[in-house]
Enzyme design. Structure first.
Site, PDB file in Angstrom:
ATOM      1  N   ARG A 258      -9.519   1.251  -0.886  1.00  0.00           N
ATOM      2  CA  ARG A 258      -9.763   0.575  -1.251  1.00  0.00           C
ATOM      3  C   ARG A 258     -11.186  -0.045  -1.978  1.00  0.00           C
ATOM      4  NH1 ARG A 258      -7.527  -1.448   3.970  1.00  0.00           N
ATOM      5  NH2 ARG A 258      -5.339  -2.164   3.464  1.00  0.00           N
ATOM      6  N   LYS A 283      -9.616  -4.515   5.375  1.00  0.00           N
ATOM      7  CA  LYS A 283      -8.364  -5.405   5.775  1.00  0.00           C
ATOM      8  C   LYS A 283      -7.929  -5.630   7.116  1.00  0.00           C
ATOM      9  CE  LYS A 283      -5.972  -7.684   2.184  1.00  0.00           C
ATOM     10  NZ  LYS A 283      -4.300  -7.351   1.356  1.00  0.00           N
ATOM     11  N   HIS A 348      -8.086  -0.340  -8.145  1.00  0.00           N
ATOM     12  CA  HIS A 348      -6.602  -0.578  -7.608  1.00  0.00           C
ATOM     13  C   HIS A 348      -5.332   0.365  -7.955  1.00  0.00           C
ATOM     14  CE1 HIS A 348      -6.127  -2.402  -3.896  1.00  0.00           C
ATOM     15  NE2 HIS A 348      -5.152  -2.744  -4.035  1.00  0.00           N
ATOM     16  N   ARG A 351      -5.758   4.085  -5.761  1.00  0.00           N
ATOM     17  CA  ARG A 351      -5.578   3.536  -5.041  1.00  0.00           C
ATOM     18  C   ARG A 351      -3.562   3.398  -4.633  1.00  0.00           C
ATOM     19  NH1 ARG A 351      -5.795   1.531   0.676  1.00  0.00           N
ATOM     20  NH2 ARG A 351      -4.247  -0.203   1.380  1.00  0.00           N
ATOM     21  N   HIS A 374      -1.698  -0.076   6.173  1.00  0.00           N
ATOM     22  CA  HIS A 374      -0.619  -1.001   6.023  1.00  0.00           C
ATOM     23  C   HIS A 374      -0.507  -1.169   6.819  1.00  0.00           C
ATOM     24  CE1 HIS A 374      -0.329   0.282   1.556  1.00  0.00           C
ATOM     25  NE2 HIS A 374      -1.516  -0.633   1.685  1.00  0.00           N
ATOM     26  N   TYR A 383       4.306   0.067  -2.851  1.00  0.00           N
ATOM     27  CA  TYR A 383       2.824   0.027  -3.771  1.00  0.00           C
ATOM     28  C   TYR A 383       3.350   1.446  -3.993  1.00  0.00           C
ATOM     29  CZ  TYR A 383      -1.202  -1.816  -2.155  1.00  0.00           C
ATOM     30  OH  TYR A 383      -2.730  -2.931  -1.591  1.00  0.00           O
TER      31      TYR A 383
END
Length: 454
Positions: A258, A283, A348, A351, A374, A383
């Site tokens: 990220r 995150k 992003h 990613r 995740h 994604y």
């Protein structure tokens, strides 16, 4: 003064910025008339700024002088071995028109939230939490008598919701406001204060499922080539920025980092021997390891070799003008490179593309989930919108076996299995992002395989 100019020059400032900043600094040094170790970065530089404000200078010149004095303050702190100044939160602006008791609760709530934030993220995360929370509270206290936590009820929220939607605010922003208010109610609940339990049962507005957009392969190749050209520039400053940009872009594209993870990366997180990075408190406060491709590792090593030691931030990997990288820097740099090739790729998206490329190359979904950090496997599937190519490969392989078993005797099944597998792989490749020439090659290959089967 000469040392300050060299410090600016080494950090990549343009000649025009260097000259404008230096004018303000030279006059400030003469105005204060004291050695640098006696200059106070706060009070003394405020005197200098007040002096410039009294002069008949254009707004643009005033702005440049202000930036020059800010850089001088950073340099004095560095030379005097003092910590760099941390940005301050303008609490008065955010808490304006909110009752005093509620202001204290907002401060306490943010303080509690900050326990889970890294020091370098404190300021940004505070603003991200304060903005939606105080926006909603200002409207609510202006329209309803909120004297205690229990006064925040579903009826209050629905009135606010109607007003926001009528004003044309999108559902995503409104849902963010609801999340902020619920977070405050949970804070009250943890303090054993009476709250309206029904408020915590409110559901956000339903939205269409977000489908992340990855970048086409051709655009990714072109972007990397543009950054590589910048990294090979004969201009020292451009070459340094190009090598840095190439390193963090490849970390996003090859390792799925990220933007915040790139900006927070430290030298101690790099394991050169095992070719991996340790990502700490990402995150969701989760740690994980990601692995380095050969190209990403070479780009990172090349950048660090050119960067050399960093006096102010010795452990920080990516530094721009004596400060850690910011998400806005990464976005703007990709925007600059995109203009050269008529591309539009955000950080992003790199990613997103990492997940897509790994899944379509046959990487197990759980492995990709772990690499990207995740919590839910559905997030990983979301994604990678081109994951359908891998699903297609599985389907064609299985269905070909079904068709063979329905159409051929048992003794002829083994002879055709290999051909069917090849056809399935070709059909799966056709689902991915390929150029017209590559698609033509696949069509020809499929025709030849079918002919061979006959």
């Amino acid at each position: 003064y000469a040392s300050f100019r060299d410090w600016l020059k080494d950090s990549g400032y343009s000649r025009s910025a260097l000259n404008l900043y230096s004018v303000a600094v030279r006059q400030t040094i003469g105005l204060l008339d004291k050695p640098y170790w006696q200059i106070d970065p706060e009070s003394d530089l405020q005197k200098a700024e007040a002096y410039f404000m009294q002069r008949s200078l254009t707004e643009g010149t005033q702005s440049c002088y202000h930036k020059g004095l800010s850089k001088l303050g950073e340099y004095i702190r560095l030379r005097n071995h003092k910590p760099l100044r941390t940005p301050q939160v303008n609490w008065e602006r955010y808490l304006e028109a909110i009752p005093a008791w509620l202001q204290e609760d907002v401060r306490g709530h943010i303080r509690t939230c900050s326990w889970n934030w890294k020091p370098e993220h404190q300021h940004r995360r505070t603003l991200e939490r304060l903005s939606p929370l105080c926006r909603a509270l200002r409207w609510i206290v202006a329209h309803f008598p909120i004297e205690a936590p229990a006064d925040l009820t579903p009826q209050v929220w629905f009135a606010y919701l109607d007003a926001r939607l009528t004003a044309g605010i999108n559902s995503s922003t409104v849902n963010g406001d609801l999340f902020s208010l619920k977070s405050l109610v949970y804070y009250w609940q943890d303090q054993q204060r009476p709250v309206c339990e029904r408020f915590l049962l409110l559901d956000p507005i339903k939205q269409e499922k977000y489908l992340p957009k990855d970048a086409p392969l051709e655009q990714l190749r072109e972007l990397i080539q543009i950054i590589q050209a910048e990294a090979a520039s004969t201009h020292v400053s451009q070459r340094r920025m190009g090598r840095m940009d190439l390193a963090w872009a490849l970390l996003m594209l090859h390792a799925g980092l990220r933007t915040a993870e790139v900006c927070s990366l430290r030298l101690g997180d790099i394991d050169w021997e095992r070719r991996r990075l340790r990502i700490e408190q990402a995150k969701g406060m989760k740690d994980r390891y990601v692995y380095l491709s050969q190209e990403a590792m070479e780009a990172l090593h090349s950048y660090l070799e050119l960067r050399g030691p960093a006096d102010a931030l010795p452990e920080q990997v990516f530094i721009f003008r004596h400060c850690p990288l910011t998400p806005s820097y990464c976005y703007m740099r990709l925007r600059t490179y995109g203009k050269r090739g008529k591309l539009h790729i955000t950080p992003h998206q790199l990613r997103h593309s990492c997940a897509t490329l790994l899944l379509n190359a046959g990487a197990p979904i759980l492995s990709v989930q772990t690499l990207l950090g995740h919590k839910w496997v559905d997030t990983t599937l979301g994604y990678a919108r081109l994951y359908d190519g891998t699903v297609a490969a599985d389907y064609y392989t299985a269905m070909h076996g079904v068709e063979l078993r329905l159409a051929l005797p048992e003794d002829q099944l083994s002879q055709s299995t290999g051909l069917g597998h090849l056809l399935a792989l070709v059909d799966a490749l056709r689902q991915t992002s390929l150029s017209e020439a590559q698609l033509a090659t696949l069509r020809l290959l499929r025709t030849e395989l079918l002919t061979l089967g006959e």
